[in-house]
Design a protein around this motif. Structure first.
Motif, PDB file in Angstrom:
ATOM      1  N   PRO A  20       0.838  -1.216   0.000  1.00  0.00           N
ATOM      2  CA  PRO A  20       0.000   0.000   0.000  1.00  0.00           C
ATOM      3  C   PRO A  20       0.868   1.260   0.000  1.00  0.00           C
ATOM      4  CG  PRO A  20      -0.005  -1.007   2.160  1.00  0.00           C
ATOM      5  CD  PRO A  20       0.737  -1.950   1.255  1.00  0.00           C
ATOM      6  N   PHE A  21       0.398   2.260  -0.695  1.00  0.00           N
ATOM      7  CA  PHE A  21       1.093   3.548  -0.654  1.00  0.00           C
ATOM      8  C   PHE A  21       0.755   4.199   0.683  1.00  0.00           C
ATOM      9  CE2 PHE A  21       1.999   7.958  -1.603  1.00  0.00           C
ATOM     10  CZ  PHE A  21       3.212   7.839  -2.255  1.00  0.00           C
ATOM     11  N   PRO A  22       1.739   4.774   1.352  1.00  0.00           N
ATOM     12  CA  PRO A  22       1.491   5.293   2.703  1.00  0.00           C
ATOM     13  C   PRO A  22       0.639   6.563   2.696  1.00  0.00           C
ATOM     14  CG  PRO A  22       3.702   5.858   1.993  1.00  0.00           C
ATOM     15  CD  PRO A  22       3.125   4.962   0.947  1.00  0.00           C
ATOM     16  N   PRO A  23      -0.236   6.670   3.670  1.00  0.00           N
ATOM     17  CA  PRO A  23      -0.991   7.924   3.824  1.00  0.00           C
ATOM     18  C   PRO A  23      -0.073   8.996   4.431  1.00  0.00           C
ATOM     19  CG  PRO A  23      -1.589   6.394   5.553  1.00  0.00           C
ATOM     20  CD  PRO A  23      -0.649   5.662   4.631  1.00  0.00           C
ATOM     21  N   LEU A  24      -0.444  10.252   4.246  1.00  0.00           N
ATOM     22  CA  LEU A  24       0.360  11.353   4.805  1.00  0.00           C
ATOM     23  C   LEU A  24       0.429  11.296   6.326  1.00  0.00           C
ATOM     24  CD1 LEU A  24      -0.657  14.332   2.490  1.00  0.00           C
ATOM     25  CD2 LEU A  24       1.466  13.021   2.494  1.00  0.00           C
ATOM     26  N   LEU A  29       4.223   9.375  12.301  1.00  0.00           N
ATOM     27  CA  LEU A  29       4.726   8.159  12.945  1.00  0.00           C
ATOM     28  C   LEU A  29       6.128   7.791  12.483  1.00  0.00           C
ATOM     29  CD1 LEU A  29       1.458   6.042  12.601  1.00  0.00           C
ATOM     30  CD2 LEU A  29       2.239   7.291  14.619  1.00  0.00           C
ATOM     31  N   GLY A  30       6.643   8.512  11.486  1.00  0.00           N
ATOM     32  CA  GLY A  30       7.972   8.217  10.975  1.00  0.00           C
ATOM     33  C   GLY A  30       8.011   7.000  10.050  1.00  0.00           C
ATOM     34  N   LEU A  31       6.854   6.576   9.498  1.00  0.00           N
ATOM     35  CA  LEU A  31       6.782   5.385   8.649  1.00  0.00           C
ATOM     36  C   LEU A  31       6.626   5.701   7.163  1.00  0.00           C
ATOM     37  CD1 LEU A  31       4.387   3.247  10.870  1.00  0.00           C
ATOM     38  CD2 LEU A  31       6.876   3.086  10.708  1.00  0.00           C
ATOM     39  N   TYR A  32       6.391   6.981   6.867  1.00  0.00           N
ATOM     40  CA  TYR A  32       6.083   7.348   5.480  1.00  0.00           C
ATOM     41  C   TYR A  32       7.208   6.964   4.521  1.00  0.00           C
ATOM     42  CZ  TYR A  32       4.547  10.002   1.458  1.00  0.00           C
ATOM     43  OH  TYR A  32       4.147  10.363   0.195  1.00  0.00           O
ATOM     44  N   ASN A  33       8.440   7.357   4.831  1.00  0.00           N
ATOM     45  CA  ASN A  33       9.551   7.094   3.911  1.00  0.00           C
ATOM     46  C   ASN A  33       9.783   5.601   3.706  1.00  0.00           C
ATOM     47  OD1 ASN A  33       9.940   9.789   3.507  1.00  0.00           O
ATOM     48  ND2 ASN A  33      11.719   9.979   4.859  1.00  0.00           N
ATOM     49  N   ILE A  34       9.684   4.822   4.767  1.00  0.00           N
ATOM     50  CA  ILE A  34       9.903   3.372   4.662  1.00  0.00           C
ATOM     51  C   ILE A  34       8.837   2.747   3.761  1.00  0.00           C
ATOM     52  CG2 ILE A  34       9.903   1.203   5.952  1.00  0.00           C
ATOM     53  CD1 ILE A  34      11.018   2.832   8.348  1.00  0.00           C
ATOM     54  N   LYS A  35       7.580   3.117   3.969  1.00  0.00           N
ATOM     55  CA  LYS A  35       6.488   2.558   3.167  1.00  0.00           C
ATOM     56  C   LYS A  35       6.539   3.055   1.718  1.00  0.00           C
ATOM     57  CE  LYS A  35       3.181   1.742   6.899  1.00  0.00           C
ATOM     58  NZ  LYS A  35       1.846   2.102   7.409  1.00  0.00           N
ATOM     59  N   ALA A  38       9.239   1.137  -0.060  1.00  0.00           N
ATOM     60  CA  ALA A  38       8.795  -0.222  -0.375  1.00  0.00           C
ATOM     61  C   ALA A  38       7.864  -0.217  -1.593  1.00  0.00           C
ATOM     62  CB  ALA A  38       8.099  -0.853   0.827  1.00  0.00           C
ATOM     63  N   PHE A  39       6.960   0.776  -1.636  1.00  0.00           N
ATOM     64  CA  PHE A  39       6.040   0.886  -2.763  1.00  0.00           C
ATOM     65  C   PHE A  39       6.808   1.170  -4.053  1.00  0.00           C
ATOM     66  CE2 PHE A  39       3.450   3.409  -5.652  1.00  0.00           C
ATOM     67  CZ  PHE A  39       2.325   2.622  -5.782  1.00  0.00           C
ATOM     68  N   GLY A  40       7.667   2.176  -4.037  1.00  0.00           N
ATOM     69  CA  GLY A  40       8.435   2.556  -5.225  1.00  0.00           C
ATOM     70  C   GLY A  40       9.353   1.440  -5.697  1.00  0.00           C
TER      71      GLY A  40
END
Length: 153
Positions: A20-24, A29-35, A38-40
Protein backbone atom coordinates in the motif's frame (compact mmCIF):
# COMPACT_ATOMS: atom_id res chain seq x y z
CA UNK A 1 -8.04 -40.12 -38.45
CA UNK A 2 -5.63 -37.19 -38.26
CA UNK A 3 -5.64 -35.11 -35.13
CA UNK A 4 -4.87 -31.44 -34.94
CA UNK A 5 -3.52 -30.45 -31.55
CA UNK A 6 -3.95 -26.87 -30.46
CA UNK A 7 -1.61 -25.68 -27.73
CA UNK A 8 -3.52 -25.12 -24.48
CA UNK A 9 -3.87 -21.55 -23.25
CA UNK A 10 -0.81 -19.87 -21.73
CA UNK A 11 -1.35 -19.74 -17.98
CA UNK A 12 -1.67 -16.33 -16.39
CA UNK A 13 1.49 -15.67 -14.36
CA UNK A 14 1.33 -14.91 -10.66
CA UNK A 15 1.44 -11.28 -9.61
CA UNK A 16 3.01 -10.12 -6.35
CA UNK A 17 0.64 -7.93 -4.30
CA UNK A 18 1.53 -4.24 -4.43
CA UNK A 19 2.38 -2.79 -1.02
CA UNK A 20 0.00 0.00 0.00
CA UNK A 21 1.09 3.55 -0.65
CA UNK A 22 1.49 5.29 2.70
CA UNK A 23 -0.99 7.92 3.82
CA UNK A 24 0.36 11.35 4.81
CA UNK A 25 -0.54 10.59 8.40
CA UNK A 26 2.38 8.10 8.44
CA UNK A 27 4.76 11.10 8.43
CA UNK A 28 3.94 11.79 12.05
CA UNK A 29 4.73 8.16 12.94
CA UNK A 30 7.97 8.22 10.97
CA UNK A 31 6.78 5.39 8.65
CA UNK A 32 6.08 7.35 5.48
CA UNK A 33 9.55 7.09 3.91
CA UNK A 34 9.90 3.37 4.66
CA UNK A 35 6.49 2.56 3.17
CA UNK A 36 6.97 4.89 0.17
CA UNK A 37 10.35 3.26 -0.54
CA UNK A 38 8.79 -0.22 -0.38
CA UNK A 39 6.04 0.89 -2.76
CA UNK A 40 8.43 2.56 -5.22
CA UNK A 41 10.89 -0.35 -5.12
CA UNK A 42 8.09 -2.82 -5.80
CA UNK A 43 6.84 -0.82 -8.76
CA UNK A 44 10.30 -0.59 -10.29
CA UNK A 45 11.58 -4.11 -9.70
CA UNK A 46 8.54 -6.42 -9.60
CA UNK A 47 5.46 -4.70 -10.99
CA UNK A 48 6.71 -3.89 -14.51
CA UNK A 49 8.22 -7.33 -15.27
CA UNK A 50 5.08 -9.02 -13.93
CA UNK A 51 2.87 -6.69 -15.97
CA UNK A 52 4.88 -7.49 -19.10
CA UNK A 53 4.51 -11.22 -18.38
CA UNK A 54 0.74 -10.74 -18.03
CA UNK A 55 0.65 -8.90 -21.36
CA UNK A 56 2.69 -11.67 -22.98
CA UNK A 57 0.26 -14.29 -21.67
CA UNK A 58 -2.72 -12.36 -23.01
CA UNK A 59 -1.02 -11.89 -26.39
CA UNK A 60 -0.12 -15.59 -26.69
CA UNK A 61 -3.68 -16.58 -25.85
CA UNK A 62 -5.04 -14.10 -28.40
CA UNK A 63 -2.77 -15.57 -31.09
CA UNK A 64 -3.89 -19.11 -30.22
CA UNK A 65 -7.54 -18.01 -30.35
CA UNK A 66 -6.94 -16.44 -33.76
CA UNK A 67 -5.43 -19.68 -35.11
CA UNK A 68 -8.33 -21.70 -33.69
CA UNK A 69 -10.84 -19.28 -35.26
CA UNK A 70 -9.10 -19.51 -38.64
CA UNK A 71 -9.21 -23.31 -38.52
CA UNK A 72 -12.85 -23.30 -37.43
CA UNK A 73 -13.76 -20.92 -40.26
CA UNK A 74 -12.04 -23.12 -42.84
CA UNK A 75 -13.71 -26.24 -41.48
CA UNK A 76 -17.11 -24.55 -41.46
CA UNK A 77 -16.63 -23.42 -45.06
CA UNK A 78 -15.62 -26.93 -46.14
CA UNK A 79 -18.60 -28.43 -44.33
CA UNK A 80 -21.02 -25.88 -45.74
CA UNK A 81 -19.78 -26.45 -49.28
CA UNK A 82 -20.39 -30.19 -48.91
CA UNK A 83 -24.02 -29.68 -47.88
CA UNK A 84 -26.39 -30.36 -50.74
CA UNK A 85 -23.87 -32.25 -52.86
CA UNK A 86 -25.44 -34.54 -55.43
CA UNK A 87 -24.60 -38.21 -55.97
CA UNK A 88 -21.73 -38.66 -58.47
CA UNK A 89 -22.86 -39.98 -61.86
CA UNK A 90 -20.43 -41.41 -64.45
CA UNK A 91 -20.10 -39.37 -67.66
CA UNK A 92 -21.36 -36.13 -66.11
CA UNK A 93 -19.58 -32.85 -66.85
CA UNK A 94 -18.55 -31.44 -63.44
CA UNK A 95 -17.19 -27.87 -63.45
CA UNK A 96 -14.32 -27.03 -61.08
CA UNK A 97 -15.27 -26.59 -57.39
CA UNK A 98 -18.56 -28.49 -57.69
CA UNK A 99 -19.14 -31.09 -54.98
CA UNK A 100 -20.51 -34.60 -55.36
CA UNK A 101 -20.68 -37.61 -53.07
CA UNK A 102 -19.30 -40.98 -54.04
CA UNK A 103 -21.71 -43.93 -54.17
CA UNK A 104 -18.74 -46.17 -53.22
CA UNK A 105 -17.64 -44.62 -49.91
CA UNK A 106 -20.43 -42.04 -49.31
CA UNK A 107 -17.85 -39.23 -48.85
CA UNK A 108 -18.10 -35.78 -50.43
CA UNK A 109 -15.53 -34.64 -53.02
CA UNK A 110 -14.78 -31.31 -54.73
CA UNK A 111 -13.97 -31.27 -58.46
CA UNK A 112 -10.46 -29.96 -59.18
CA UNK A 113 -9.73 -27.45 -61.93
CA UNK A 114 -10.25 -27.42 -64.83
CA UNK A 115 -13.24 -29.74 -64.32
CA UNK A 116 -14.76 -31.74 -67.16
CA UNK A 117 -16.36 -35.13 -67.84
CA UNK A 118 -15.90 -37.51 -64.92
CA UNK A 119 -15.80 -41.22 -65.77
CA UNK A 120 -14.02 -42.40 -62.60
CA UNK A 121 -15.65 -42.41 -59.16
CA UNK A 122 -14.24 -39.58 -56.99
CA UNK A 123 -13.18 -42.05 -54.29
CA UNK A 124 -10.82 -43.63 -56.84
CA UNK A 125 -9.84 -40.42 -58.65
CA UNK A 126 -8.69 -38.40 -55.63
CA UNK A 127 -5.64 -37.73 -53.50
CA UNK A 128 -2.93 -37.03 -56.08
CA UNK A 129 -1.65 -33.82 -57.63
CA UNK A 130 -3.20 -34.81 -60.98
CA UNK A 131 -6.41 -36.24 -59.57
CA UNK A 132 -9.81 -35.02 -60.64
CA UNK A 133 -11.32 -34.80 -57.16
CA UNK A 134 -10.37 -33.79 -53.59
CA UNK A 135 -12.18 -35.28 -50.61
CA UNK A 136 -13.83 -32.66 -48.39
CA UNK A 137 -15.65 -34.85 -45.87
CA UNK A 138 -14.87 -37.81 -43.62
CA UNK A 139 -11.72 -39.78 -43.00
CA UNK A 140 -8.46 -37.85 -42.98
CA UNK A 141 -9.68 -34.91 -45.04
CA UNK A 142 -10.40 -32.65 -42.07
CA UNK A 143 -8.72 -32.53 -38.68
CA UNK A 144 -10.66 -34.13 -35.88
CA UNK A 145 -10.96 -32.35 -32.52
CA UNK A 146 -11.55 -33.44 -28.96
CA UNK A 147 -12.96 -30.78 -26.68
CA UNK A 148 -11.83 -31.16 -23.09
CA UNK A 149 -11.63 -29.03 -19.97
CA UNK A 150 -8.07 -28.10 -20.98
CA UNK A 151 -9.23 -26.68 -24.32
CA UNK A 152 -9.36 -28.14 -27.79
CA UNK A 153 -6.93 -31.00 -28.39
Amino acid sequence: MSTLVIIPPTPVPAVTPVPPFPPLSDRVLGLYNIKAYAFGNHMGTLFMPELLALCGSAYSNAQAANVAATIATAMAAASASAVGADKWVMGTNYPADVTAWSPIDKQTYRRNAPGGISNVDPSIDSGGSTSGWTRVSGGDSLPQFLLSTQGIV
